[in-house]
Design a protein around this motif. Structure first.
Motif, PDB file in Angstrom:
ATOM      1  N   CYS A 139      43.611  27.210  12.022  1.00 13.45           N
ATOM      2  CA  CYS A 139      44.024  26.000  10.800  1.00 13.45           C
ATOM      3  C   CYS A 139      44.538  25.338  10.658  1.00 13.45           C
ATOM      4  N   TYR A 140      45.681  25.330  11.494  1.00 10.55           N
ATOM      5  CA  TYR A 140      46.711  24.426  12.667  1.00 10.55           C
ATOM      6  C   TYR A 140      46.634  24.476  13.293  1.00 10.55           C
ATOM      7  N   ALA A 141      46.505  24.827  13.752  1.00  7.63           N
ATOM      8  CA  ALA A 141      45.234  24.252  15.562  1.00  7.63           C
ATOM      9  C   ALA A 141      44.511  22.931  15.836  1.00  7.63           C
ATOM     10  N   ILE A 142      43.694  23.263  14.482  1.00  5.60           N
ATOM     11  CA  ILE A 142      42.280  22.358  13.668  1.00  5.60           C
ATOM     12  C   ILE A 142      43.269  20.946  13.190  1.00  5.60           C
ATOM     13  N   TYR A 143      43.928  21.106  12.325  1.00  7.52           N
ATOM     14  CA  TYR A 143      44.934  20.366  11.480  1.00  7.52           C
ATOM     15  C   TYR A 143      45.137  19.430  12.845  1.00  7.52           C
ATOM     16  N   GLY A 161      44.016  25.751  23.191  1.00  8.29           N
ATOM     17  CA  GLY A 161      43.977  26.701  23.950  1.00  8.29           C
ATOM     18  C   GLY A 161      44.594  27.476  22.279  1.00  8.29           C
ATOM     19  N   ALA A 162      45.570  27.797  22.223  1.00 14.27           N
ATOM     20  CA  ALA A 162      45.035  27.898  20.082  1.00 14.27           C
ATOM     21  C   ALA A 162      44.554  28.127  19.986  1.00 14.27           C
ATOM     22  N   LEU A 163      43.233  27.699  19.885  1.00 15.71           N
ATOM     23  CA  LEU A 163      42.175  26.760  19.333  1.00 15.71           C
ATOM     24  C   LEU A 163      41.386  28.289  19.550  1.00 15.71           C
ATOM     25  N   ARG A 164      41.252  28.168  20.916  1.00 14.32           N
ATOM     26  CA  ARG A 164      40.155  28.944  21.445  1.00 14.32           C
ATOM     27  C   ARG A 164      41.364  30.443  21.503  1.00 14.32           C
TER      28      ARG A 164
END
Length: 167
Positions: free
Chosen positions: A122-126, A111-114
């Protein structure tokens, strides 16, 4: 602060003093040990202090809470990560959720990534890469494709996708 009883009031006083006297990430292995010595009784105190308006106290309380292996602490971290306006508290809560692989963390990160915060992508991807949930492959690829001019997003996506491949 007043607790529900004398003991909890004492823990509040001790924790407030301890959490505002040093940095959570300095190389002091005894940081917050007196507070943590109360065990389960310290968790509600740390949860409340992690929401304090004093940013230094809230950030340190969140860092300590992130290392408490307790389901109530995990629920509080997830709620804190979703609701806080303080990016440091959000990242410390997120780090604790990722390390413990707390249920609901992948959904929160997706949800944070979207979501609309470009500073958290970047943190969400990590985090998604660290969790190892392969359902995150397409959302990470979509985020990378939509940010071809953002080297930080691309550099976060590469190891995350590599970790997901290995799982």
């Amino acid at each position: 602060r007043k607790g529900r009883d004398t003991r909890e009031s004492m823990i509040f006083h001790l924790a407030t003093e301890e959490l505002t006297s040093a940095y959570a990430y300095e190389l002091n292995p005894y940081f917050a040990q007196r507070t943590l010595s109360f065990g389960r009784a310290a968790v509600p105190v740390l949860i409340e202090l992690s929401r304090d308006c004093h940013s230094f106290l809230a950030r340190n309380a969140t860092a300590v809470l992130a290392n408490v292996p307790d389901s109530e602490a995990g629920e509080a971290l997830l709620k804190l990560a979703k609701e806080t306006k303080d990016n440091v508290v959000r990242n410390r809560a997120g780090g604790g959720l990722i390390r413990r692989r707390f249920p609901g963390t992948a959904e929160y990160l997706l949800g944070a990534l979207r979501g609309g915060d470009p500073h958290f992508r970047c943190y969400a991807i990590y985090g998604l890469g660290m969790l190892g949930d392969r359902s995150a492959v397409m959302p990470i690829l979509e985020a990378a494709k939509s940010a071809l001019n953002d080297a930080d997003v691309l550099w976060a996506a590469i190891p995350a996708l590599g970790r997901l491949r290995d799982n």
